[in-house]
Scaffold this motif. Sequence first.
Motif, PDB file in Angstrom:
ATOM      1  N   VAL A  58     -25.461 -14.798 -19.735  1.00 23.13           N
ATOM      2  CA  VAL A  58     -26.566 -14.361 -20.587  1.00 23.13           C
ATOM      3  C   VAL A  58     -26.115 -13.524 -21.776  1.00 23.13           C
ATOM      4  O   VAL A  58     -26.918 -13.229 -22.653  1.00 23.13           O
ATOM      5  CB  VAL A  58     -27.628 -13.585 -19.774  1.00 23.13           C
ATOM      6  CG1 VAL A  58     -28.235 -14.469 -18.723  1.00 23.13           C
ATOM      7  CG2 VAL A  58     -27.053 -12.328 -19.183  1.00 23.13           C
ATOM      8  N   SER A  59     -24.849 -13.139 -21.817  1.00 18.92           N
ATOM      9  CA  SER A  59     -24.379 -12.299 -22.918  1.00 18.92           C
ATOM     10  C   SER A  59     -24.224 -13.116 -24.203  1.00 18.92           C
ATOM     11  O   SER A  59     -23.927 -14.309 -24.163  1.00 18.92           O
ATOM     12  CB  SER A  59     -23.046 -11.642 -22.568  1.00 18.92           C
ATOM     13  OG  SER A  59     -22.009 -12.583 -22.625  1.00 18.92           O
ATOM     14  N   PRO A  60     -24.410 -12.463 -25.340  1.00 17.77           N
ATOM     15  CA  PRO A  60     -24.268 -13.186 -26.610  1.00 17.77           C
ATOM     16  C   PRO A  60     -22.812 -13.438 -27.006  1.00 17.77           C
ATOM     17  O   PRO A  60     -22.542 -14.230 -27.893  1.00 17.77           O
ATOM     18  CB  PRO A  60     -24.954 -12.262 -27.614  1.00 17.77           C
ATOM     19  CG  PRO A  60     -24.883 -10.919 -27.010  1.00 17.77           C
ATOM     20  CD  PRO A  60     -24.896 -11.110 -25.525  1.00 17.77           C
ATOM     21  N   VAL A  61     -21.860 -12.780 -26.341  1.00 18.43           N
ATOM     22  CA  VAL A  61     -20.445 -12.961 -26.652  1.00 18.43           C
ATOM     23  C   VAL A  61     -19.901 -14.103 -25.791  1.00 18.43           C
ATOM     24  O   VAL A  61     -20.007 -14.072 -24.573  1.00 18.43           O
ATOM     25  CB  VAL A  61     -19.651 -11.665 -26.367  1.00 18.43           C
ATOM     26  CG1 VAL A  61     -18.184 -11.861 -26.643  1.00 18.43           C
ATOM     27  CG2 VAL A  61     -20.223 -10.521 -27.183  1.00 18.43           C
ATOM     28  N   ASP A  62     -19.326 -15.115 -26.425  1.00 19.59           N
ATOM     29  CA  ASP A  62     -18.826 -16.295 -25.718  1.00 19.59           C
ATOM     30  C   ASP A  62     -17.464 -16.700 -26.271  1.00 19.59           C
ATOM     31  O   ASP A  62     -17.117 -16.370 -27.403  1.00 19.59           O
ATOM     32  CB  ASP A  62     -19.768 -17.487 -25.900  1.00 19.59           C
ATOM     33  CG  ASP A  62     -20.899 -17.498 -24.905  1.00 19.59           C
ATOM     34  OD1 ASP A  62     -20.746 -16.877 -23.844  1.00 19.59           O
ATOM     35  OD2 ASP A  62     -21.915 -18.135 -25.188  1.00 19.59           O
TER      36      ASP A  62
END
Length: 103
Positions: A58-62
Amino acid sequence: MDGTSVFWWVAGGSLVAATLAVAVVLVVKLVRARRLLGASGIPMSKKVLFWASIVYLVSPVDLLPDPILLDDIAFLLVALRSLSKAGAGLRVGGSGEVPQLKR
């Protein structure tokens, strides 16, 4: 539209559909894994790996851009497999059944 652009639209749509299908299967496995998380015999490292994969999902960092969920899916698969192997010999719940994640 020429033939090449139609091909790329179809290929891209197929990739998105396949990714969504795998994501749906993983959500079903997540629901089944919730009983293993409460088991006292599961090592804390396996539980932390599972929750870390949820946070990464769910984090925006990928590692890869968000429309491509391959890195999220891979991390979640590793966590689910690890949790399933750790709980393979445990008895959880009053019924005495062993909750296994179906493959």
